[in-house]
Design a protein around this motif. Structure first.
Motif, mmCIF file in Angstrom:
data_model
loop_
_atom_site.group_PDB
_atom_site.id
_atom_site.type_symbol
_atom_site.label_atom_id
_atom_site.label_comp_id
_atom_site.label_asym_id
_atom_site.label_seq_id
_atom_site.Cartn_x
_atom_site.Cartn_y
_atom_site.Cartn_z
ATOM 1 N N CYS A 15 38.180 41.164 52.171
ATOM 2 C CA CYS A 15 38.815 41.436 51.332
ATOM 3 C C CYS A 15 40.165 41.767 52.580
ATOM 4 N N ILE A 16 41.375 41.269 51.808
ATOM 5 C CA ILE A 16 42.271 40.521 52.988
ATOM 6 C C ILE A 16 44.148 40.824 51.620
ATOM 7 N N ARG A 17 44.274 41.587 52.171
ATOM 8 C CA ARG A 17 45.531 41.864 51.208
ATOM 9 C C ARG A 17 46.903 40.889 51.747
ATOM 10 N N LEU A 18 47.345 40.196 49.787
ATOM 11 C CA LEU A 18 48.298 39.001 50.433
ATOM 12 C C LEU A 18 49.340 39.507 50.500
ATOM 13 N N PHE A 19 49.497 40.723 49.101
ATOM 14 C CA PHE A 19 51.383 40.992 48.518
ATOM 15 C C PHE A 19 51.326 41.887 47.532
ATOM 16 N N GLU A 20 51.836 42.603 47.038
ATOM 17 C CA GLU A 20 51.319 43.845 45.834
ATOM 18 C C GLU A 20 52.740 43.247 44.485
ATOM 19 N N ILE A 21 51.966 43.627 43.432
ATOM 20 C CA ILE A 21 52.776 43.697 42.278
ATOM 21 C C ILE A 21 52.714 44.507 41.597
ATOM 22 N N SER A 71 51.994 50.055 42.265
ATOM 23 C CA SER A 71 52.128 48.677 43.035
ATOM 24 C C SER A 71 50.623 48.654 43.200
ATOM 25 N N LEU A 72 50.251 47.299 43.263
ATOM 26 C CA LEU A 72 48.810 47.078 43.425
ATOM 27 C C LEU A 72 48.533 45.561 44.407
ATOM 28 N N PRO A 73 47.602 46.042 44.694
ATOM 29 C CA PRO A 73 48.048 45.335 45.810
ATOM 30 C C PRO A 73 47.077 43.776 45.298
ATOM 31 N N VAL A 74 47.366 42.874 45.411
ATOM 32 C CA VAL A 74 46.559 41.171 45.788
ATOM 33 C C VAL A 74 46.782 40.712 46.880
ATOM 34 N N CYS A 75 44.473 40.978 46.572
ATOM 35 C CA CYS A 75 43.979 39.992 47.695
ATOM 36 C C CYS A 75 42.856 38.937 47.725
ATOM 37 N N MET A 76 42.593 38.855 48.953
ATOM 38 C CA MET A 76 41.547 37.585 49.153
ATOM 39 C C MET A 76 40.723 38.292 48.876
#
Length: 196
Positions: free
Chosen positions: A48-54, A156-161
């Motif tokens: 699981c890789i964090r990409l950015f946050e929304i 703030s929520l992380p968007v992950c791959m």
């Protein structure tokens, strides 16, 4: 996903939108090679890789009593039913802790996962929903508006791959590298992350 298709026209890609838990299961069971999710996921063999946050917005009817507010405080939301987020494993618990820290008891309500149910909830019950800021929402839910929470209540929520480390698809590394290279541009993969 269109930018990936444009950059690598010989790689066939099929994308679907669904709830975060379903996406994780699809990756674990080998039905999907990769998922872009809101919230982190952990599990055996899962990367699981964090990409950015929304920061989620609050969706409500244009006729809602809070519709005239510039920004909305969690304390004011507690007077109205709040849709249980589809992501029970991450966002729901985070949201509950935000309410708890503010000594406020939310009125969470489970809503059927359909546009008609969501719209009925907002229009007929003065219900509110936490959503990501996606322009297609206004096409799906006509008659709603989005409001920002007040600064101190923003989440703030992380968007992950998410992908399986045992995946043998030779195109997966190309996709992962492309997403990591372009992760500072969340609008390019926005369609893939809209699951709530």
């Amino acid at each position: 996903m269109q930018d990936f298709k444009d950059a690598f026209p010989l790689i066939e890609i099929e994308s679907f939108s669904n709830f975060g838990g379903i996406c994780k299961t699809a990756v674990q069971d080998g039905f999907a090679d990769v998922a872009i999710t809101i919230g982190r996921f952990e599990g055996d063999g899962i990367e699981c890789i964090r990409l950015f946050e929304i920061e989620p917005f609050i969706a409500l009817s244009k006729l809602h009593p809070l519709a005239s507010e510039q920004e909305i405080a969690i304390g004011d939301l507690a007077k109205y039913p709040i849709a249980v987020p589809s992501d029970l494993g991450y966002f729901y618990h985070l949201l509950k802790s935000y309410f708890s820290e503010r000594k406020t008891t939310p009125k969470f309500e489970v809503i059927a996962p359909s546009s008609a149910s969501h719209l009925s909830f907002m229009m007929e019950k003065n219900g509110v929903m936490y959503v990501s800021n996606n322009p297609t929402l206004f096409e799906t839910y006509q008659g709603i508006i989005l409001k920002k929470p007040v600064v101190e209540d923003r989440i703030s929520l992380p968007v992950c791959m998410v992908y399986s480390i045992n995946n043998s698809n030779p195109a997966l590394s190309t996709f992962i590298n492309h997403v990591l290279t372009n992760r500072h541009l969340p609008e390019r993969i926005g369609a893939a992350i809209e699951s709530d």
